[in-house]
Design a protein around this motif. Structure first.
Motif, PDB file in Angstrom:
ATOM      1  N   HIS A  43      13.712 -40.879   3.610  1.00 22.90           N
ATOM      2  CA  HIS A  43      13.669 -41.726   2.407  1.00 22.90           C
ATOM      3  C   HIS A  43      12.905 -41.062   1.271  1.00 22.90           C
TER       4      HIS A  43
ATOM      5  N   ILE B 148      18.249 -59.462   6.696  1.00 25.27           N
ATOM      6  CA  ILE B 148      19.308 -59.377   5.677  1.00 25.27           C
ATOM      7  C   ILE B 148      19.788 -57.932   5.599  1.00 25.27           C
TER       8      ILE B 148
ATOM      9  N   ILE C  99      21.360 -59.107  -1.925  1.00 25.06           N
ATOM     10  CA  ILE C  99      20.265 -59.835  -2.565  1.00 25.06           C
ATOM     11  C   ILE C  99      20.568 -59.915  -4.053  1.00 25.06           C
TER      12      ILE C  99
ATOM     13  N   SER D  81      25.347 -58.884   3.224  1.00 21.96           N
ATOM     14  CA  SER D  81      24.667 -59.835   2.341  1.00 21.96           C
ATOM     15  C   SER D  81      23.959 -59.090   1.220  1.00 21.96           C
TER      16      SER D  81
ATOM     17  N   PHE E 124      22.205 -28.863  12.254  1.00 20.74           N
ATOM     18  CA  PHE E 124      21.342 -29.485  11.231  1.00 20.74           C
ATOM     19  C   PHE E 124      20.813 -28.353  10.353  1.00 20.74           C
TER      20      PHE E 124
ATOM     21  N   LYS F 180      25.078 -53.859   4.640  1.00 22.19           N
ATOM     22  CA  LYS F 180      26.301 -53.311   5.248  1.00 22.19           C
ATOM     23  C   LYS F 180      26.909 -54.318   6.236  1.00 22.19           C
TER      24      LYS F 180
ATOM     25  N   GLY G 118      21.879 -50.901  12.023  1.00 21.80           N
ATOM     26  CA  GLY G 118      21.668 -49.520  12.490  1.00 21.80           C
ATOM     27  C   GLY G 118      21.205 -48.559  11.411  1.00 21.80           C
ATOM     28  N   GLY G 119      21.467 -48.865  10.130  1.00 23.60           N
ATOM     29  CA  GLY G 119      21.056 -47.948   9.061  1.00 23.60           C
ATOM     30  C   GLY G 119      21.691 -46.582   9.273  1.00 23.60           C
TER      31      GLY G 119
ATOM     32  N   GLY H 221      13.615 -52.040  10.541  1.00 23.52           N
ATOM     33  CA  GLY H 221      13.791 -53.484  10.422  1.00 23.52           C
ATOM     34  C   GLY H 221      13.982 -54.114  11.794  1.00 23.52           C
TER      35      GLY H 221
ATOM     36  N   LEU I 278      22.682 -44.767   1.646  1.00 22.02           N
ATOM     37  CA  LEU I 278      21.882 -45.312   0.544  1.00 22.02           C
ATOM     38  C   LEU I 278      20.502 -44.656   0.458  1.00 22.02           C
TER      39      LEU I 278
ATOM     40  N   VAL J  12      14.392 -57.265   5.051  1.00 20.24           N
ATOM     41  CA  VAL J  12      15.564 -56.706   4.367  1.00 20.24           C
ATOM     42  C   VAL J  12      15.811 -55.314   4.931  1.00 20.24           C
TER      43      VAL J  12
ATOM     44  N   GLY K  28      24.731 -40.235  11.436  1.00 21.70           N
ATOM     45  CA  GLY K  28      23.514 -39.721  10.779  1.00 21.70           C
ATOM     46  C   GLY K  28      22.606 -39.104  11.819  1.00 21.70           C
TER      47      GLY K  28
ATOM     48  N   GLY L  67       9.995 -41.024   8.693  1.00 22.90           N
ATOM     49  CA  GLY L  67      11.291 -41.508   9.156  1.00 22.90           C
ATOM     50  C   GLY L  67      11.534 -41.126  10.605  1.00 22.90           C
TER      51      GLY L  67
HETATM   52  C1  LIG Z   1      22.243 -36.738   8.656  1.00 21.39           C
HETATM   53  C2  LIG Z   1      20.985 -37.309   9.226  1.00 21.39           C
HETATM   54  C3  LIG Z   1      20.449 -36.741  10.356  1.00 21.39           C
HETATM   55  C4  LIG Z   1      19.283 -37.259  10.902  1.00 21.39           C
HETATM   56  N1  LIG Z   1      18.858 -36.755  12.087  1.00 21.39           N
HETATM   57  C5  LIG Z   1      17.891 -37.420  12.746  1.00 21.39           C
HETATM   58  C6  LIG Z   1      17.674 -37.129  14.103  1.00 21.39           C
HETATM   59  O1  LIG Z   1      18.376 -36.321  14.711  1.00 21.39           O
HETATM   60  N2  LIG Z   1      16.667 -37.796  14.740  1.00 21.39           N
HETATM   61  C7  LIG Z   1      15.906 -38.739  14.095  1.00 21.39           C
HETATM   62  O2  LIG Z   1      15.011 -39.313  14.718  1.00 21.39           O
HETATM   63  N3  LIG Z   1      16.128 -39.051  12.799  1.00 21.39           N
HETATM   64  C8  LIG Z   1      17.118 -38.435  12.131  1.00 21.39           C
HETATM   65  N4  LIG Z   1      17.430 -38.803  10.862  1.00 21.39           N
HETATM   66  C9  LIG Z   1      16.523 -39.708  10.145  1.00 21.39           C
HETATM   67  C10 LIG Z   1      16.670 -41.165  10.552  1.00 21.39           C
HETATM   68  O3  LIG Z   1      18.017 -41.498  10.685  1.00 21.39           O
HETATM   69  C11 LIG Z   1      16.015 -42.078   9.509  1.00 21.39           C
HETATM   70  O4  LIG Z   1      14.720 -41.632   9.200  1.00 21.39           O
HETATM   71  C12 LIG Z   1      15.925 -43.506  10.027  1.00 21.39           C
HETATM   72  O5  LIG Z   1      17.212 -43.949  10.390  1.00 21.39           O
HETATM   73  C13 LIG Z   1      15.309 -44.413   8.992  1.00 21.39           C
HETATM   74  O6  LIG Z   1      15.294 -45.719   9.502  1.00 21.39           O
HETATM   75  P1  LIG Z   1      14.941 -46.951   8.581  1.00 21.39           P
HETATM   76  O7  LIG Z   1      15.125 -48.167   9.396  1.00 21.39           O
HETATM   77  O8  LIG Z   1      13.621 -46.752   7.937  1.00 21.39           O
HETATM   78  O9  LIG Z   1      15.985 -46.894   7.393  1.00 21.39           O
HETATM   79  P2  LIG Z   1      17.566 -46.865   7.370  1.00 21.39           P
HETATM   80  O10 LIG Z   1      18.141 -46.333   8.609  1.00 21.39           O
HETATM   81  O11 LIG Z   1      17.899 -46.220   6.077  1.00 21.39           O
HETATM   82  O12 LIG Z   1      17.937 -48.409   7.305  1.00 21.39           O
HETATM   83  C14 LIG Z   1      17.719 -49.169   6.132  1.00 21.39           C
HETATM   84  C15 LIG Z   1      18.733 -50.306   6.110  1.00 21.39           C
HETATM   85  O13 LIG Z   1      18.511 -51.053   4.903  1.00 21.39           O
HETATM   86  C16 LIG Z   1      19.777 -51.425   4.386  1.00 21.39           C
HETATM   87  N5  LIG Z   1      19.629 -51.727   2.974  1.00 21.39           N
HETATM   88  C17 LIG Z   1      19.380 -50.877   1.957  1.00 21.39           C
HETATM   89  N6  LIG Z   1      19.326 -51.552   0.793  1.00 21.39           N
HETATM   90  C18 LIG Z   1      19.535 -52.847   1.092  1.00 21.39           C
HETATM   91  C19 LIG Z   1      19.596 -54.030   0.314  1.00 21.39           C
HETATM   92  N7  LIG Z   1      19.453 -54.025  -1.003  1.00 21.39           N
HETATM   93  N8  LIG Z   1      19.826 -55.202   0.946  1.00 21.39           N
HETATM   94  C20 LIG Z   1      19.997 -55.232   2.295  1.00 21.39           C
HETATM   95  N9  LIG Z   1      19.955 -54.145   3.062  1.00 21.39           N
HETATM   96  C21 LIG Z   1      19.729 -52.968   2.471  1.00 21.39           C
HETATM   97  C22 LIG Z   1      20.654 -50.213   4.672  1.00 21.39           C
HETATM   98  O14 LIG Z   1      22.025 -50.547   4.623  1.00 21.39           O
HETATM   99  C23 LIG Z   1      20.178 -49.834   6.064  1.00 21.39           C
HETATM  100  O15 LIG Z   1      20.915 -50.482   7.063  1.00 21.39           O
HETATM  101  C24 LIG Z   1      18.600 -38.334  10.282  1.00 21.39           C
HETATM  102  C25 LIG Z   1      19.145 -38.914   9.139  1.00 21.39           C
HETATM  103  C26 LIG Z   1      20.338 -38.425   8.628  1.00 21.39           C
HETATM  104  C27 LIG Z   1      20.952 -39.117   7.457  1.00 21.39           C
END
Ligand SMILES: Cc1cc2nc3c(=O)[nH]c(=O)nc-3n(C[C@H](O)[C@H](O)[C@H](O)COP(=O)(O)OP(=O)(O)OC[C@H]3O[C@@H](n4cnc5c(N)ncnc54)[C@H](O)[C@@H]3O)c2cc1C
Length: 501
Positions: A439, A30, A249, A247, A381, A33, A37-38, A13, A431, A7, A57, A480
């Motif tokens: 996170h 799943i 859940i 999608s 930043f 959005k 890419g998150g 993921g 989110l 998920v 982001g 992260g």
């Molecule tokens: C403004 C900003 C600047 C940043 N700058 C940097 C940077 O310069 N360099 C760097 O390395 N990192 C940076 N980060 C941090 C980095 O982007 C995150 O730590 C990283 O993207 C986290 O990846 P992740 O896969 O764990 O989670 P996420 O990227 O949060 O992905 C999680 C995914 O889960 C999905 N999801 C959530 N709930 C559900 C659900 N119920 N059902 C299905 N899907 C769901 C979301 O839509 C999302 O696509 C930055 C973040 C932000 C916001």
């Protein structure tokens, strides 16, 4: 064939899906959005009649392990670059910089001359490198972090200083100058307002330098960092990963190992052998029985971001020949004022408590990679924003951030547009619970061996007591970033356990 459902199609993921698919798992992803890419995606604006893409982001790449970059196939598709020039640091309104040379001897001399540093700069870098080497081995082998392992590898003293200790003691141990301490320690609050007095926060300092894609430095991706998640999505599709976008859940039935999903006006169920949440860590608790509405975590984020667009190339008053260097502007000059500003934002005493601004020279870096865009881009930043309002109601804060940087630029009149994001925007857009870019905050009780949701000693990435439900988003070890390390480590441990059984 093991059926695994992941998920969340952010970097973690996607990396987990890549390794699991290559190891014979039947993988479904799943995503809530309409795109993968998150927080590593692009946004597009139009200025005049010209469209320009920019990092929505995440912006800069650095925490990714080089083996993930290579083994996923990304290194063949994505061009990267990191500046070899020194970083430049400014305090308050001073126009001349201190140069953070990559060469240790030159750095020691610069810090002595500029900041009166008489401490152990070289020892700091050497000891930090030992800690980094240790955690990079954990990453590669998919080994869960533990204090015992740290003591075996680093010895008791380095473990106390760098892993279980607090950031203040670590910085005091090596440095004499407050400015050196601030520069070397600023990453402690990268994710959120962790206190420098909190045991376990020392570890964030080597952690933030432990990527190896650019040898521990931070850099850029040609076109933009979203090319990482975009390309990994394509690679995974070719490996047979099934993507379910947009999608929602509805229910997770963990007795029957099934998940109910609605997509458009269609409802369906998928069965799984293993279920992995690569979301924020609060999301799984909403679908699993036995959780109250909220689990007790340090969540609040205090980071904001301004993307500034210039119609001509930015010209720096100081060291314009280093146009691709990262620059840092501090508005505080002691550890006490640094701590106070960060804790005040945590307490929401006002909207903005200036701490530091990291300037990422995206446009200049793109030009180094032969990508000449219509506008020059700088990213600011920024720390420390309270978690209280959207950018739309914080115009004055945005102006304050911009006006801190502009005196360093010869052609401020070329700034034509800027886009601001506050922690609350990060919550609504990506989110992230309470807007934290990792996170959850890298406080001492959410760092190193404590950055887990598992109640099982032998199953670090399992979610609480569940046998076959895992968590590997940015809230798990190591942290992260556009790195994919938690996704890799979780999948590596799962692959190992399946092979054993
Ligand atoms: C403004 C900003 C600047 C940043 N700058 C940097 C940077 O310069 N360099 C760097 O390395 N990192 C940076 N980060 C941090 C980095 O982007 C995150 O730590 C990283 O993207 C986290 O990846 P992740 O896969 O764990 O989670 P996420 O990227 O949060 O992905 C999680 C995914 O889960 C999905 N999801 C959530 N709930 C559900 C659900 N119920 N059902 C299905 N899907 C769901 C979301 O839509 C999302 O696509 C930055 C973040 C932000 C916001």
């Amino acid at each position: 064939m093991n059926k695994v459902i992941i998920v969340g199609a952010g970097i973690n993921g996607l990396v987990a899906a890549n390794y699991l698919a290559k190891n014979g798992f039947d993988v479904s992803l799943i995503e809530k959005k309409h795109q993968t890419g998150g927080a590593c995606i692009k946004d597009t604006i139009e200025i005049g009649n010209k469209k320009i893409d920019f990092a929505y982001g995440a912006t800069v790449l650095g925490m990714m392990p080089d083996f993930i970059f290579k083994e996923t196939g990304l290194s063949k598709l994505v061009q990267g670059y990191y500046p070899k020039n020194p970083k430049l640091v400014y305090f308050n309104d001073k126009e001349s910089s201190t140069k953070i040379y990559q060469d240790h001897v030159k750095l020691e001399e610069e810090l002595r001359v500029k900041w009166g540093e008489t401490g152990k700069v070289n020892d700091f870098r050497n000891d930090e490198n030992k800690v980094i080497k240790f955690i990079q081995e954990l990453y590669k082998n998919g080994t869960s972090p533990s204090i015992d392992l740290a003591k075996d590898y680093l010895g008791k003293e380095l473990t106390r200083l760098w892993i279980t200790g607090n950031a203040k003691d670590l910085l005091d141990h090596y440095f004499s100058s407050e400015k050196t301490k601030l520069y070397m320690g600023m990453t402690v609050i990268e994710s959120g307002p962790a206190s420098i007095y909190d045991p376990g926060t020392a570890f964030t300092i080597p952690l933030m330098d432990s990527g190896s894609v650019y040898d521990g430095y931070w850099g850029f991706v040609r076109t933009g960092i979203w090319k990482i998640t975009e390309n990994l999505t394509k690679i995974n599709q070719d490996l047979g990963v099934k993507f379910y976008l947009e999608s929602n859940i509805q229910e997770v039935d963990h007795d029957k190992n099934s998940i109910s999903i609605s997509k458009g006006n269609r409802d369906f169920k998928l069965n799984y052998d293993q279920l992995i949440f690569a979301t924020d860590p609060v999301t799984p608790s909403r679908f699993l029985k036995g959780f109250k509405n909220d689990i007790n975590l340090d969540l609040i984020g205090t980071s904001g971001k301004v993307t500034a667009f210039f119609k001509n190339h930015v010209r720096w008053k100081d060291s314009n020949n280093y146009s691709d260097s990262f620059r840092f502007i501090f508005s505080v000059d002691t550890l006490n004022s640094f701590e106070e500003a960060s804790q005040n934002a945590l307490k929401d005493l006002d909207d903005y408590f200036p701490g530091f601004i990291q300037i990422y020279p995206e446009g200049s870096a793109q030009r180094k990679m032969d990508n000449n865009e219509d506008f020059d881009k700088l990213i600011f930043f920024t720390k420390n924003l309270s978690y209280n309002k959207n950018a739309l109601s914080l115009d004055k804060v945005k102006e304050k951030i911009i006006s801190t940087v502009m005196p360093h630029i010869e052609n401020p009149q070329d700034l034509v547009f800027s886009k601001f994001l506050t922690p609350m925007d990060l919550n609504e857009t990506f989110l992230f619970p309470e807007g934290n870019i990792d996170h959850i905050t890298l406080t001492g009780n959410q760092n190193f061996e404590k950055r887990t949701f598992s109640s099982k000693k032998d199953n670090f990435y399992s979610y609480y007591g569940y046998e076959n439900i895992f968590y590997c988003g940015a809230g798990s070890f190591p942290c992260g970033s556009v790195a994919g390390t938690p996704g890799y480590m979780c999948s590596k441990q799962l692959i190992r356990s399946i092979k054993r059984s």
